[in-house]
Design a protein around this motif. Structure first.
Motif, mmCIF file in Angstrom:
data_model
loop_
_atom_site.group_PDB
_atom_site.id
_atom_site.type_symbol
_atom_site.label_atom_id
_atom_site.label_comp_id
_atom_site.label_asym_id
_atom_site.label_seq_id
_atom_site.Cartn_x
_atom_site.Cartn_y
_atom_site.Cartn_z
ATOM 1 N N SER A 352 0.837 -1.192 0.000
ATOM 2 C CA SER A 352 0.000 0.000 0.000
ATOM 3 C C SER A 352 0.873 1.244 0.000
ATOM 4 O O SER A 352 2.037 1.209 0.408
ATOM 5 C CB SER A 352 -0.932 0.021 1.222
ATOM 6 N N PHE A 353 0.292 2.330 -0.509
ATOM 7 C CA PHE A 353 0.957 3.636 -0.508
ATOM 8 C C PHE A 353 0.100 4.537 0.357
ATOM 9 O O PHE A 353 -1.043 4.855 0.021
ATOM 10 C CB PHE A 353 1.057 4.178 -1.940
ATOM 11 N N PHE A 404 -5.050 5.903 -8.450
ATOM 12 C CA PHE A 404 -4.114 5.772 -7.327
ATOM 13 C C PHE A 404 -4.155 4.340 -6.785
ATOM 14 O O PHE A 404 -4.334 4.123 -5.580
ATOM 15 C CB PHE A 404 -4.432 6.757 -6.203
ATOM 16 N N ALA A 407 -3.260 2.981 -3.138
ATOM 17 C CA ALA A 407 -3.139 4.109 -2.217
ATOM 18 C C ALA A 407 -4.185 4.034 -1.110
ATOM 19 O O ALA A 407 -5.317 3.595 -1.317
ATOM 20 C CB ALA A 407 -3.283 5.432 -2.963
ATOM 21 N N LEU A 542 3.673 7.812 -5.963
ATOM 22 C CA LEU A 542 3.158 6.462 -5.731
ATOM 23 C C LEU A 542 3.862 5.458 -6.641
ATOM 24 O O LEU A 542 4.310 4.395 -6.200
ATOM 25 C CB LEU A 542 1.648 6.457 -5.975
#
Length: 557
Positions: A352-353, A404, A407, A542
């Protein structure tokens, strides 16, 4: 070892955490006895710790010879833990062997296993997987203190630490010794079907509902993350029931982590035997269900990153028993502090970011998060929007699929006062991958302090001045802002930024944006400023993280 794929529970439980229950370790039935005998335990352990690397290597080889362990062709997994924890039942269930059938492992609530015994699979697909049933600890014949050494657990490829109920002091002690000797392991909490039935009876229900399962699952996972993983970094935990492992169709209502556990065992085999390809024997990879890449990478990392089997590791000694104790150690490196913060927030840094939206109150953090997720402010899953401070705890929101990807957007409470010296630490902001520091009007020393703390962890930071559409609209002469008006506005904002912010903050990226513009509201399209640049910056940051992780993984392999 196949079975019906488990349901995806990540959306249901990952971010909505119930209040943790009191520490099961503190209430463990052996806790007081082990604490009282702490001095003798230390003397006992020091005798083992004083042995040389060569000594333990010889001990490991002798154990292989004595137990007839094939270290080249086989993957040897030891099932260990307290008496009556369900080790034998689990071994039978994994092999689909029922009572009365040949090679059935005896089962009893008392000590039914007195000698170490290996069990193989009838299915030739698993001919190289050997499950070892170990005698239970916490008895007069097999005391907990010396269990790891007396049972030669350092000789095995992998340990399944089985517990009837939440892992306690004895299970954590086994895990610490395994970590010290570089032996990969997993915690497996057995007999969960009985606990679910007890919850059903307490609630006066007739069957196990999804609500009951979710509540039980969430509480157990949260307690494990908070209590055990604070002590034993990176430990994995499965909630299983042997009846489900044996017959999924019949006991489906009790299903929790059974599929994940079986897939993990298969990947342990693949990882272990992958280290011995030099034997020349070509082996097909086990056929596993989809969605186990994370399990695979965890298992592979466990073997590749562990120190040489049978070798004590000094850096794993004397770890504290809770995350709070782990956090309080003054000697922690920045990377260790970051890992501890990620554990506390239940963050998976490898998959995950995490973007933290922080700053002053009413800066528009909720609205911006909703806009970036392409959802309206009145959506059921939207971040709450209010004129007052709507956010009290840190709250995570997953990005919308396709935008994203990977994210997680964290809404952080606003500054509580003009003095925000502890704001960064209190909110565990070092756990983030990117900090978006927001303000409504102009930046000052509070935002500068957060950015300065972030720099200690090499954490990327951007400044964002929100609600710029309203300010630009107030300065424009018409209903539509001209390019000249926007240029003058940005020049004025830049001048204010340079005047208010210290020199060490001048090179940090900053953007003047509006949630309404990012949300693509056509009424505000002419008031777009740095909105597109900001979105591109987040996307680029990211992508850079995941590219870097991919490159590091490729280099290790």
């Amino acid at each position: 070892m196949g079975g019906k794929p488990s349901r995806d529970r990540s959306k249901n439980h990952a971010f909505k955490k119930p209040a943790p229950r009191p520490s099961p370790i503190a209430n463990d039935e052996h806790y007081q006895d082990e604490t009282a005998s702490n001095a003798s335990n230390k003397r006992e352990k020091s005798a083992y710790s004083s042995k040389s690397t060569e000594y333990w290597e010889q001990q490991r080889l002798e154990a292989h010879h004595h137990l007839k362990i094939d270290t080249v062709l086989d993957c040897n997994i030891a099932f260990c833990g307290k008496v009556g924890s369900g080790k034998s039942s689990m071994i039978n269930a994994l092999r689909h062997v029922k009572k009365g059938e040949p090679d059935w492992a005896p089962v009893s609530s008392f000590q039914s296993t007195t000698d170490v015994k290996p069990y193989r699979f009838a299915d030739p697909s698993f001919k190289h997987l050997v499950l070892w049933d170990m005698p239970g600890c916490s008895t007069g014949d097999v005391p907990t203190d010396s269990y790891y050494f007396e049972q030669k657990l350092f000789a095995f490829d992998f340990l399944v630490i089985v517990s009837d109920g939440f892992p306690g002091t004895a299970e954590c002690a086994l895990a610490r010794e395994a970590r010290r000797f570089g032996v990969p392991f997993a915690f497996v909490q057995s007999k969960c079907d009985k606990e679910l039935r007890s919850l059903v009876e307490e609630n006066g229900e007739e069957s196990v509902s999804e609500k009951v399962k979710k509540k039980f699952f969430d509480e157990q996972k949260l307690n494990f993350t908070t209590i055990v993983r604070g002590d034993i970094k990176g430990a994995v935990h499965f909630l299983v029931s042997s009846p489900v492992l044996l017959n999924l169709e019949k006991n489906y209502e009790y299903m929790l982590d059974e599929d994940e556990f079986k897939n993990y065992v298969l990947e342990v085999v693949a990882a272990r035997r992958g280290l011995h390809e030099s034997t020349g024997e070509h082996r097909a990879k086990p056929n596993i269900s989809e969605g186990t890449e994370r399990i695979k990478s965890t298992a592979m990392a466990a073997f590749r990153n562990s120190s040489e089997a049978g070798m004590p590791r000094d850096d794993q000694r004397n770890k504290p028993a809770t995350l709070q104790a782990y956090y309080s150690q003054p000697s922690l490196s920045k990377e260790q502090q970051r890992s501890a913060a990620q554990l506390k927030l239940n963050i998976d840094p490898g998959h995950s970011f995490n973007i933290g939206f922080c700053g002053e109150k009413k800066a528009g953090k909720s609205r911006l998060i909703n806009a970036l997720r392409d959802i309206q402010n009145d959506h059921p899953d939207a971040a709450p929007v209010a004129a007052f401070e709507a956010t009290t705890p840190m709250t995570p929101y997953r990005a919308t699929p396709g935008k994203f990807n990977g994210a997680v957007l964290w809404e952080v409470p606003g500054f509580k006062s003009a003095d925000n010296q502890n704001y960064f630490d209190d909110n565990n902001l070092c756990a983030m991958d990117l900090l978006v520091i927001m303000c409504e009007s102009h930046f000052d020393k509070r935002e500068a302090q957060v950015a300065r703390n972030a720099s200690k962890y090499d954490l990327p930071v951007v400044f964002v001045c929100s609600k710029s559409d309203s300010k630009l609209k107030a300065e424009s002469k018409g209903a539509i802002a001209t390019n000249a008006e926007k240029s003058r506005f940005l020049e004025k904002q830049e001048s204010s930024f340079k005047a208010n912010m210290p020199s060490d903050q001048q090179n940090i990226p900053r953007f003047w944006i509006s949630a309404t513009v990012i949300a693509k509201d056509p009424k505000f399209a002419s008031f777009a400023l740095d909105d597109e640049k900001f979105v591109k910056y987040v996307t680029k940051t990211l992508k850079a993280k995941f590219d870097r992780q991919h490159e590091e993984t490729h280099m290790k392999l």
